[in-house]
Design an enzyme around this catalytic site. Structure first.
Site, PDB file in Angstrom:
ATOM      1  N   GLU A 110       0.878  -1.311   0.274  1.00  0.00           N
ATOM      2  CA  GLU A 110      -0.041  -0.023  -0.083  1.00  0.00           C
ATOM      3  C   GLU A 110       0.883   1.268   0.105  1.00  0.00           C
ATOM      4  OE1 GLU A 110      -4.214  -0.625   2.117  1.00  0.00           O
ATOM      5  OE2 GLU A 110      -2.788  -1.595   3.060  1.00  0.00           O
ATOM      6  N   GLU A 130      -3.986  -9.324   3.323  1.00  0.00           N
ATOM      7  CA  GLU A 130      -4.846  -9.009   4.510  1.00  0.00           C
ATOM      8  C   GLU A 130      -6.006  -9.972   4.624  1.00  0.00           C
ATOM      9  OE1 GLU A 130      -3.609  -6.605   2.517  1.00  0.00           O
ATOM     10  OE2 GLU A 130      -2.861  -4.876   3.755  1.00  0.00           O
TER      11      GLU A 130
HETATM   12  C1  LIG Z   1       7.063 -12.100   4.026  1.00  0.00           C
HETATM   13  C2  LIG Z   1       6.851 -13.841   4.313  1.00  0.00           C
HETATM   14  C3  LIG Z   1       6.154 -14.520   3.162  1.00  0.00           C
HETATM   15  C4  LIG Z   1       8.338 -14.142   4.410  1.00  0.00           C
HETATM   16  O1  LIG Z   1       8.294 -15.619   4.663  1.00  0.00           O
HETATM   17  P1  LIG Z   1       9.670 -16.286   5.037  1.00  0.00           P
HETATM   18  O2  LIG Z   1       9.488 -17.676   5.590  1.00  0.00           O
HETATM   19  O3  LIG Z   1      10.732 -16.078   4.097  1.00  0.00           O
HETATM   20  O4  LIG Z   1      10.204 -15.561   6.175  1.00  0.00           O
HETATM   21  P2  LIG Z   1       9.529 -15.465   7.836  1.00  0.00           P
HETATM   22  O5  LIG Z   1      10.161 -16.406   8.761  1.00  0.00           O
HETATM   23  O6  LIG Z   1       7.959 -15.575   7.698  1.00  0.00           O
HETATM   24  O7  LIG Z   1       9.745 -13.832   8.250  1.00  0.00           O
HETATM   25  C5  LIG Z   1      11.026 -13.524   9.054  1.00  0.00           C
HETATM   26  C6  LIG Z   1      10.749 -13.016  10.249  1.00  0.00           C
HETATM   27  O8  LIG Z   1      10.022 -11.660  10.068  1.00  0.00           O
HETATM   28  C7  LIG Z   1       8.803 -11.840  10.754  1.00  0.00           C
HETATM   29  N1  LIG Z   1       7.809 -11.048  10.026  1.00  0.00           N
HETATM   30  C8  LIG Z   1       7.586 -10.991   8.696  1.00  0.00           C
HETATM   31  N2  LIG Z   1       6.519 -10.313   8.339  1.00  0.00           N
HETATM   32  C9  LIG Z   1       6.289  -9.832   9.673  1.00  0.00           C
HETATM   33  C10 LIG Z   1       5.088  -9.032   9.759  1.00  0.00           C
HETATM   34  N3  LIG Z   1       4.222  -8.364   8.935  1.00  0.00           N
HETATM   35  N4  LIG Z   1       4.805  -8.625  11.286  1.00  0.00           N
HETATM   36  C11 LIG Z   1       5.634  -9.330  12.148  1.00  0.00           C
HETATM   37  N5  LIG Z   1       6.710 -10.003  12.057  1.00  0.00           N
HETATM   38  C12 LIG Z   1       6.762 -10.548  10.606  1.00  0.00           C
HETATM   39  C13 LIG Z   1       8.581 -13.172  10.896  1.00  0.00           C
HETATM   40  O9  LIG Z   1       7.508 -13.558  12.023  1.00  0.00           O
HETATM   41  C14 LIG Z   1       9.818 -13.769  11.127  1.00  0.00           C
HETATM   42  O10 LIG Z   1      10.118 -13.546  12.663  1.00  0.00           O
HETATM   43  P3  LIG Z   1      10.984 -14.742  13.443  1.00  0.00           P
HETATM   44  O11 LIG Z   1       9.952 -15.765  13.446  1.00  0.00           O
HETATM   45  O12 LIG Z   1      12.322 -15.138  12.666  1.00  0.00           O
HETATM   46  O13 LIG Z   1      11.021 -14.055  14.695  1.00  0.00           O
HETATM   47  C15 LIG Z   1       6.169 -13.911   5.749  1.00  0.00           C
HETATM   48  O14 LIG Z   1       6.956 -13.448   6.595  1.00  0.00           O
HETATM   49  C16 LIG Z   1       4.893 -13.549   5.735  1.00  0.00           C
HETATM   50  O15 LIG Z   1       3.815 -13.862   5.349  1.00  0.00           O
HETATM   51  N6  LIG Z   1       4.566 -12.244   6.468  1.00  0.00           N
HETATM   52  C17 LIG Z   1       3.327 -11.743   6.740  1.00  0.00           C
HETATM   53  C18 LIG Z   1       2.887 -10.776   5.888  1.00  0.00           C
HETATM   54  C19 LIG Z   1       1.601 -10.199   5.857  1.00  0.00           C
HETATM   55  O16 LIG Z   1       0.682 -10.916   5.976  1.00  0.00           O
HETATM   56  N7  LIG Z   1       1.373  -8.764   6.076  1.00  0.00           N
HETATM   57  C20 LIG Z   1       0.095  -8.335   6.015  1.00  0.00           C
HETATM   58  C21 LIG Z   1       0.175  -7.400   7.518  1.00  0.00           C
HETATM   59  S1  LIG Z   1      -1.644  -6.731   7.559  1.00  0.00           S
HETATM   60  C22 LIG Z   1      -1.268  -5.240   7.154  1.00  0.00           C
HETATM   61  O17 LIG Z   1      -0.304  -4.898   6.616  1.00  0.00           O
HETATM   62  C23 LIG Z   1      -2.273  -4.159   7.443  1.00  0.00           C
HETATM   63  C24 LIG Z   1      -2.149  -2.788   6.967  1.00  0.00           C
HETATM   64  C25 LIG Z   1      -3.093  -1.559   7.419  1.00  0.00           C
HETATM   65  C26 LIG Z   1      -4.469  -1.723   6.632  1.00  0.00           C
HETATM   66  C27 LIG Z   1      -5.161  -0.664   7.261  1.00  0.00           C
HETATM   67  C28 LIG Z   1      -4.701  -0.015   8.231  1.00  0.00           C
HETATM   68  C29 LIG Z   1      -3.592   0.004   8.542  1.00  0.00           C
HETATM   69  C30 LIG Z   1      -2.742  -0.807   8.492  1.00  0.00           C
HETATM   70  C31 LIG Z   1      -3.724  -4.579   8.072  1.00  0.00           C
HETATM   71  C32 LIG Z   1      -3.821  -4.329   9.283  1.00  0.00           C
HETATM   72  O18 LIG Z   1      -3.022  -3.879  10.040  1.00  0.00           O
HETATM   73  O19 LIG Z   1      -4.748  -4.974   9.893  1.00  0.00           O
END
Ligand SMILES: CC(C)(COP(=O)(O)OP(=O)(O)OC[C@H]1O[C@@H](n2cnc3c(N)ncnc32)[C@H](O)[C@@H]1OP(=O)(O)O)[C@@H](O)C(=O)NCCC(=O)NCCSC(=O)/C(=C/c1ccccc1)CC(=O)O
Length: 256
Positions: A110, A130
């Site tokens: 976004e 999301e």
């Molecule tokens: C990106 C991934 C597909 C990567 O996967 P991969 O296996 O390569 O790596 P991971 O082991 O998963 O990640 C490493 C490490 O980073 C942490 N991590 C990654 N993304 C996040 C996150 N968004 N929040 C917290 N932590 C994160 C992960 O947990 C690992 O940590 P560790 O275990 O090493 O301690 C994969 O990471 C993935 O799918 N991530 C999530 C992406 C996602 O779903 N994003 C959407 C979030 S919701 C949002 O953005 C909103 C925005 C908004 C809308 C309206 C108004 C305000 C905001 C919605 C909302 O807030 O409700």
């Protein structure tokens, strides 16, 4: 969250710096980002901004879902006092380049959609995931993605939460350029410095005409762009641009 900020050659470089958490946005980071956008907007020495993420894996994966909690205060009170947390701070007529060095997911995509140029590395991946985490791409994603790329692709992304890769993003026009990871920042710098070398008032007017014009009927938008041309007609920089052309030298623009 660490958010780094530096300026060089009239370009502001903003780097989301939490690579271990895929540069997800935590509450402190949001506050810092808002301050930085304020500085970009008001500092006359900054003509363009580049937004990127630290490390090689992620641009930004949106809200930090481990650190985000629902505030005690009701949403209405928060909204009418502070508004939206991210996009309004990015609303400005100075161009912003999204330099997408890896995952751009959720709020990360976004933010990229709120930028004017989007370039990415060959390793980038894009998604509005999301719905998978029971939320909504409520910053601008539901509105801007279907306007940025073909609607069928946007709806598939929005409803399934599936990601697309860099090649697909380029094919559908979500990004203008794809570069090797070690060349991406150089490409962003090249575009940023090219824009910064153009006349700042003209650059801002071009962005304003394009962005505001998209929300207007075409005939109004064309009239509006003529009026913007009119406010530029008597600037010192326009005289300088024309004179420099006639004298076969590089122009020196001052934003006046
Ligand atoms: C990106 C991934 C597909 C990567 O996967 P991969 O296996 O390569 O790596 P991971 O082991 O998963 O990640 C490493 C490490 O980073 C942490 N991590 C990654 N993304 C996040 C996150 N968004 N929040 C917290 N932590 C994160 C992960 O947990 C690992 O940590 P560790 O275990 O090493 O301690 C994969 O990471 C993935 O799918 N991530 C999530 C992406 C996602 O779903 N994003 C959407 C979030 S919701 C949002 O953005 C909103 C925005 C908004 C809308 C309206 C108004 C305000 C905001 C919605 C909302 O807030 O409700």
């Amino acid at each position: 969250m660490g958010v780094d900020f530096r300026t060089e050659n009239n370009v502001g470089y903003i780097t989301l710096n939490r690579p271990d958490a895929m540069n997800a946005l935590d509450p402190e980071g949001l506050v810092r980002l808002a301050e930085i956008w304020g500085e970009v907007k008001t500092n006359p020495d900054i003509r363009v901004a580049v937004l990127t993420g630290a490390g090689e894996k992620a641009f930004c994966t949106g809200t930090d879902m481990k650190k985000s909690k629902v505030p005690d205060e009701c949403m209405a009170a928060l909204y009418y006092r502070e508004g939206q947390p991210i996009i309004p701070h990015m609303k400005m007529w100075k161009p912003i380049i999204a330099c997408i060095n890896g995952y751009a997911i959720g709020g990360g995509l976004e933010m990229a959609l709120a930028c004017d140029l989007r370039i990415c590395s060959t390793t980038a991946k894009f998604g509005l995931t999301e719905t998978k985490v029971a939320s909504l791409a409520g910053l601008n994603g539901t509105q801007c993605l279907p306007r940025a790329i073909p609607q069928a692709v946007a709806m598939k992304m929005l409803l399934t939460g599936e990601m697309i890769d860099a090649a697909e993003a380029h094919r559908v026009g979500l990004v203008s350029d794809v570069a090797e990871p070690d060349q991406l920042l150089d490409l962003a710098r090249k575009y940023a410095e090219k824009i910064a070398g153009n006349a700042p008032l003209s650059v801002m007017a071009a962005k304003q005409a394009a962005v505001m014009g998209m929300d207007m009927p075409l005939s109004h938008a064309i009239d509006f762009s003529y009026l913007l041309w009119g406010i530029l007609r008597d600037t010192e920089d326009r005289k300088e641009g024309f004179t420099a052309f006639a004298e076969k030298r590089a122009p020196q623009y001052r934003g006046r």
